[in-house]
Scaffold this active site. Sequence first.
Site, PDB file in Angstrom:
ATOM      1  N   SER A 112       0.778  -1.146  -0.053  1.00 36.67           N
ATOM      2  CA  SER A 112       0.004   0.031  -0.044  1.00 36.67           C
ATOM      3  C   SER A 112       0.830   1.469  -0.140  1.00 36.67           C
ATOM      4  O   SER A 112       0.528   2.240  -0.503  1.00 36.67           O
ATOM      5  CB  SER A 112      -1.017   0.015   1.274  1.00 36.67           C
ATOM      6  OG  SER A 112      -0.230  -0.109   2.254  1.00 36.67           O
ATOM      7  N   ASP A 332      -3.579   5.803  12.112  1.00 42.25           N
ATOM      8  CA  ASP A 332      -2.792   5.194  10.943  1.00 42.25           C
ATOM      9  C   ASP A 332      -1.510   6.113  10.829  1.00 42.25           C
ATOM     10  O   ASP A 332      -1.580   7.335  10.480  1.00 42.25           O
ATOM     11  CB  ASP A 332      -3.563   5.398   9.690  1.00 42.25           C
ATOM     12  CG  ASP A 332      -2.563   4.849   8.469  1.00 42.25           C
ATOM     13  OD1 ASP A 332      -1.379   4.530   8.598  1.00 42.25           O
ATOM     14  OD2 ASP A 332      -3.291   4.789   7.366  1.00 42.25           O
ATOM     15  N   HIS A 335       0.940   4.900   6.761  1.00 44.34           N
ATOM     16  CA  HIS A 335       0.604   5.417   5.301  1.00 44.34           C
ATOM     17  C   HIS A 335       0.644   6.873   5.651  1.00 44.34           C
ATOM     18  O   HIS A 335       0.872   7.711   6.514  1.00 44.34           O
ATOM     19  CB  HIS A 335      -0.655   5.193   4.829  1.00 44.34           C
ATOM     20  CG  HIS A 335      -1.041   3.873   4.720  1.00 44.34           C
ATOM     21  ND1 HIS A 335      -1.763   3.068   5.718  1.00 44.34           N
ATOM     22  CD2 HIS A 335      -0.555   2.891   3.831  1.00 44.34           C
ATOM     23  CE1 HIS A 335      -1.638   1.742   5.348  1.00 44.34           C
ATOM     24  NE2 HIS A 335      -0.939   1.527   4.102  1.00 44.34           N
TER      25      HIS A 335
END
Length: 355
Positions: A112, A332, A335
């Site tokens: 990702s 998160d 990311h």
Amino acid sequence: MEMLLLALLFFFSSLSQNPAAAELNTTRRALAGAAGCNIFRGKWLYDPSYPLYDFSKCPFIDDQFNCLKYNRPDRSYLKYRWQPSSCNLASFNGLNFLERMKGKKIMFVGDSLSLNMWESLSCMIHAWVPNARTSLVERQGLSQLTFLDYGVKLLLYRTQYLVDMETQNVGRVLKLDSIRSGDAWLGMDVLIFNTWHWWTHTGSSQPWDYIEEGGKLYKDTNRLIAYYKGLTTWARWINRNIDPSKTKVFFQGISPTHYEGKDWNEPTKSCKSETQPYFQLKYPANTPPAAVVVNKVLSRIKKPVYLLDITLLSQYRKDAHPNVYSLHNGLDCSHWCLPGLPDTWNQLLYTALIG
């Protein structure tokens, strides 16, 4: 962590050296010093002209990276430009990129974080040619965005480990010495590889049941050693399959996380409360051991692979994660928001490609 890093350095330094290493290191230095300096060492400067594109006008941002769509209240994280210590990065020009890459295929291969970078580049180009005709095709594990007027294809091949993972009678098996999926990577003009974060997953987030090497199954093993072996398999694939006169190969480098404030000398924090970069030149946390592994593998590979050495400059950006402002529930700190830090990774890629 220091003892682990020293042990890894000893382990990897004990491995035999490839005679092509000196030539490869010269090639890697040429990338870093394309403008007469190391473009990966410098500082973050506030720049009111940033960001490089408007999130609301780019149709390619995944909701897990779209921090402004999910109402992140602060905006200063959008306004930082990477400034190398003794030179300047090439200013990104999406039209120039398309003209230079006309008819070419550029593929990101990885997890990702490769998706993060692929979407960033798509938005950066789109901002320059907002009315250009495009085609987006998404299939299982493979996405392709084509700028039709230029024949430029931006592809994303999703793979967590680069090496194979397959279902056998015993369950899901991560095969450290096998890359059958590499056929999909052939025929590209530019390849940008990435893998690391999934190698650390355990428990319910671990997608495999066994690791296989040399026909033997293991319930688990040291993850850094497994990572080294998997990357070595990838390096062999590069050596066997890549013609440097036709394909330029990059490795994306290790993208850091910011879950533990002790990494920047604030033990009680995570990225959730961060709105500014770390501004001191020496980041308190050590070089991630995975970056040591990457450098070791790249030093021994026979074909030229250019390291986008994003680790340190990304360590500074504790402010640039989605934290709680994304589609995902929870925190998160792995990311990166778009617009945001991956735009700088693509500026570094652009500098390397046009240099």
